[in-house]
Design a protein around this motif. Structure first.
Motif, PDB file in Angstrom:
ATOM      1  N   VAL A   1       0.840  -1.199   0.000  1.00  0.00           N
ATOM      2  CA  VAL A   1       0.000   0.000   0.000  1.00  0.00           C
ATOM      3  C   VAL A   1       0.877   1.251   0.000  1.00  0.00           C
ATOM      4  CG1 VAL A   1      -1.614   1.365   1.377  1.00  0.00           C
ATOM      5  CG2 VAL A   1      -2.008  -1.076   1.036  1.00  0.00           C
ATOM      6  N   GLN A   2       1.910   1.259   0.801  1.00  0.00           N
ATOM      7  CA  GLN A   2       2.811   2.411   0.854  1.00  0.00           C
ATOM      8  C   GLN A   2       3.523   2.605  -0.487  1.00  0.00           C
ATOM      9  OE1 GLN A   2       5.355   1.556   4.168  1.00  0.00           O
ATOM     10  NE2 GLN A   2       3.784   2.031   5.706  1.00  0.00           N
ATOM     11  N   MET A   3       3.913   1.510  -1.112  1.00  0.00           N
ATOM     12  CA  MET A   3       4.585   1.604  -2.400  1.00  0.00           C
ATOM     13  C   MET A   3       3.638   2.150  -3.472  1.00  0.00           C
ATOM     14  SD  MET A   3       6.571  -1.375  -4.553  1.00  0.00           S
ATOM     15  CE  MET A   3       5.007  -2.191  -4.939  1.00  0.00           C
ATOM     16  N   LEU A   4       2.380   1.686  -3.448  1.00  0.00           N
ATOM     17  CA  LEU A   4       1.408   2.168  -4.427  1.00  0.00           C
ATOM     18  C   LEU A   4       1.115   3.651  -4.224  1.00  0.00           C
ATOM     19  CD1 LEU A   4      -1.136  -0.812  -4.554  1.00  0.00           C
ATOM     20  CD2 LEU A   4       0.645  -0.229  -6.215  1.00  0.00           C
ATOM     21  N   ALA A   5       1.087   4.066  -2.955  1.00  0.00           N
ATOM     22  CA  ALA A   5       0.837   5.481  -2.674  1.00  0.00           C
ATOM     23  C   ALA A   5       1.963   6.343  -3.218  1.00  0.00           C
ATOM     24  CB  ALA A   5       0.686   5.676  -1.169  1.00  0.00           C
ATOM     25  N   ALA A   6       3.175   5.779  -3.229  1.00  0.00           N
ATOM     26  CA  ALA A   6       4.326   6.546  -3.705  1.00  0.00           C
ATOM     27  C   ALA A   6       4.398   6.570  -5.233  1.00  0.00           C
ATOM     28  CB  ALA A   6       5.618   5.957  -3.138  1.00  0.00           C
ATOM     29  N   THR A   7       4.029   5.444  -5.867  1.00  0.00           N
ATOM     30  CA  THR A   7       4.150   5.354  -7.327  1.00  0.00           C
ATOM     31  C   THR A   7       2.897   5.816  -8.047  1.00  0.00           C
ATOM     32  OG1 THR A   7       3.380   3.052  -7.333  1.00  0.00           O
ATOM     33  CG2 THR A   7       5.750   3.418  -7.114  1.00  0.00           C
ATOM     34  N   GLY A   8       1.726   5.651  -7.372  1.00  0.00           N
ATOM     35  CA  GLY A   8       0.475   6.059  -7.979  1.00  0.00           C
ATOM     36  C   GLY A   8      -0.010   5.136  -9.076  1.00  0.00           C
ATOM     37  N   GLY A   9       0.588   3.963  -9.208  1.00  0.00           N
ATOM     38  CA  GLY A   9       0.174   3.024 -10.249  1.00  0.00           C
ATOM     39  C   GLY A   9      -0.137   1.668  -9.662  1.00  0.00           C
ATOM     40  N   PRO A  10      -0.499   0.708 -10.522  1.00  0.00           N
ATOM     41  CA  PRO A  10      -0.794  -0.647 -10.046  1.00  0.00           C
ATOM     42  C   PRO A  10       0.482  -1.353  -9.580  1.00  0.00           C
ATOM     43  CG  PRO A  10      -0.763  -0.597 -12.436  1.00  0.00           C
ATOM     44  CD  PRO A  10      -0.641   0.828 -11.979  1.00  0.00           C
ATOM     45  N   HIS A  11       0.275  -2.377  -8.781  1.00  0.00           N
ATOM     46  CA  HIS A  11       1.423  -3.120  -8.266  1.00  0.00           C
ATOM     47  C   HIS A  11       1.998  -4.014  -9.362  1.00  0.00           C
ATOM     48  CE1 HIS A  11       3.254  -6.539  -5.789  1.00  0.00           C
ATOM     49  NE2 HIS A  11       4.031  -5.484  -5.626  1.00  0.00           N
ATOM     50  N   ASP A  12       3.284  -3.830  -9.653  1.00  0.00           N
ATOM     51  CA  ASP A  12       3.978  -4.626 -10.670  1.00  0.00           C
ATOM     52  C   ASP A  12       5.043  -5.469  -9.968  1.00  0.00           C
ATOM     53  OD1 ASP A  12       5.227  -5.749 -12.809  1.00  0.00           O
ATOM     54  OD2 ASP A  12       6.005  -3.865 -13.638  1.00  0.00           O
ATOM     55  N   PRO A  13       4.800  -6.780  -9.798  1.00  0.00           N
ATOM     56  CA  PRO A  13       5.782  -7.643  -9.108  1.00  0.00           C
ATOM     57  C   PRO A  13       7.159  -7.587  -9.749  1.00  0.00           C
ATOM     58  CG  PRO A  13       3.697  -8.797  -9.402  1.00  0.00           C
ATOM     59  CD  PRO A  13       3.604  -7.541 -10.205  1.00  0.00           C
ATOM     60  N   ASP A  14       7.215  -7.415 -11.079  1.00  0.00           N
ATOM     61  CA  ASP A  14       8.501  -7.380 -11.758  1.00  0.00           C
ATOM     62  C   ASP A  14       9.331  -6.163 -11.358  1.00  0.00           C
ATOM     63  OD1 ASP A  14       7.894  -9.714 -13.062  1.00  0.00           O
ATOM     64  OD2 ASP A  14       7.126  -8.717 -14.857  1.00  0.00           O
ATOM     65  N   ALA A  15       8.645  -5.097 -10.937  1.00  0.00           N
ATOM     66  CA  ALA A  15       9.347  -3.877 -10.539  1.00  0.00           C
ATOM     67  C   ALA A  15       9.464  -3.752  -9.034  1.00  0.00           C
ATOM     68  CB  ALA A  15       8.624  -2.651 -11.110  1.00  0.00           C
ATOM     69  N   ASP A  16       8.929  -4.729  -8.295  1.00  0.00           N
ATOM     70  CA  ASP A  16       8.964  -4.709  -6.833  1.00  0.00           C
ATOM     71  C   ASP A  16      10.263  -5.355  -6.368  1.00  0.00           C
ATOM     72  OD1 ASP A  16       8.626  -5.125  -4.085  1.00  0.00           O
ATOM     73  OD2 ASP A  16       6.447  -5.259  -4.291  1.00  0.00           O
ATOM     74  N   VAL A  17      11.172  -4.544  -5.831  1.00  0.00           N
ATOM     75  CA  VAL A  17      12.493  -5.033  -5.424  1.00  0.00           C
ATOM     76  C   VAL A  17      12.378  -6.134  -4.376  1.00  0.00           C
ATOM     77  CG1 VAL A  17      14.682  -4.402  -4.349  1.00  0.00           C
ATOM     78  CG2 VAL A  17      13.595  -2.846  -5.982  1.00  0.00           C
TER      79      VAL A  17
ATOM     80  N   VAL B   1       9.857  -8.210  -3.772  1.00  0.00           N
ATOM     81  CA  VAL B   1       9.346  -9.444  -4.381  1.00  0.00           C
ATOM     82  C   VAL B   1      10.442 -10.138  -5.175  1.00  0.00           C
ATOM     83  CG1 VAL B   1       7.751 -10.378  -6.099  1.00  0.00           C
ATOM     84  CG2 VAL B   1       6.959  -8.690  -4.435  1.00  0.00           C
ATOM     85  N   GLN B   2      11.198  -9.366  -5.946  1.00  0.00           N
ATOM     86  CA  GLN B   2      12.252  -9.958  -6.754  1.00  0.00           C
ATOM     87  C   GLN B   2      13.365 -10.558  -5.900  1.00  0.00           C
ATOM     88  OE1 GLN B   2      12.027 -10.472 -10.064  1.00  0.00           O
ATOM     89  NE2 GLN B   2       9.959  -9.678  -9.678  1.00  0.00           N
ATOM     90  N   GLU B   3      13.669  -9.901  -4.777  1.00  0.00           N
ATOM     91  CA  GLU B   3      14.674 -10.455  -3.870  1.00  0.00           C
ATOM     92  C   GLU B   3      14.193 -11.759  -3.257  1.00  0.00           C
ATOM     93  OE1 GLU B   3      15.490  -7.413  -1.047  1.00  0.00           O
ATOM     94  OE2 GLU B   3      16.922  -6.359  -2.349  1.00  0.00           O
TER      95      GLU B   3
END
Length: 216
Positions: free
Chosen positions: A43-59, A61-63
């Motif tokens: 939720v905090q990440m979405l509030a900062a980016t303003g877009g949908p959650h992208d697992p490929d761009a989520d550090v 999740v990728q870690e």
């Protein structure tokens, strides 16, 4: 954040609150708390980016995915090594049982583990593998031509297994000029009966050979 995501977050928060009041759910409470923490992070990440959650761009999740892959690779390597040791142990046991485990069969890295596996399984053919390893150590042949491999064998071959004592005695006999190509069953029996005595005799022979060499 969508309405469904907000509802799910509120539900997760409620579950955590109820879990803290209900001791019977303590085992599952840690999982739900982790889920809530992950929801809050997203939720905090979405509030900062303003877009949908992208697992490929989520550090994060990728870690986590990378860590999962590392664990899977490590487990696969462990299973492969375990199978390799089992195959080598069976090979050495088969050769030993057929009387064909001699200096023509070079030692390899990991043979100590194969020998230990045979011992753990109570395989009677482990004795012939002990003879073979002792000869290889004494002759410094095969894998044991490398000084580092010989040094490692000292710690890899467990005490009081007599392989090390037998190898030391064979090497000491060789330095005295005595032939060690024949049947030296007594060396194995002495090392088996009393490894410390065999090691002491080896040290005495080494000293005698050194004195003889110094006076020659």
């Amino acid at each position: 954040m969508t309405h469904s995501e907000a509802a799910a977050l509120e539900e997760a928060q409620l579950h955590v609150h109820l879990d803290r009041r209900d001791e019977s759910a303590a085992d599952d409470g840690g999982r739900r708390a982790a889920e809530l923490a992950e929801w809050q992070r997203v939720v905090q990440m979405l509030a900062a980016t303003g877009g949908p959650h992208d697992p490929d761009a989520d550090v994060v999740v990728q870690e986590e995915l990378a860590e999962d892959r590392r664990r899977e690779e490590a487990e696969q390597q462990r299973r492969q090594e375990q199978q390799r040791v089992a195959d080598r142990a069976e090979e050495l046991a088969r050769l030993g049982g057929a009387g064909r485990l001699d200096c023509s069969v070079p030692t390899q890295a990991g043979d100590e583990a194969a020998r230990e596996l045979l011992d753990e399984n109570g395989d009677y053919r482990a004795a012939s593998v002990d003879d073979w390893l002792a000869r290889a150590l004494a002759d410094q042949s095969g894998h044991y031509a490398d000084p580092a491999a010989r040094a490692a064998a000292v710690s890899l071959l467990p005490v009081p297994v007599p392989v090390r004592a037998r190898a030391a005695l064979l090497a000491a006999l060789a330095r005295t000029g005595a032939p060690i190509d024949g049947d030296l069953e007594f060396v194995g029996r002495l090392a088996q009966a009393d490894p410390a005595a065999a090691a002491a005799l080896a040290a005495l022979l080494e000293t005698a050979a050194a004195v003889k060499g110094g006076t020659a």
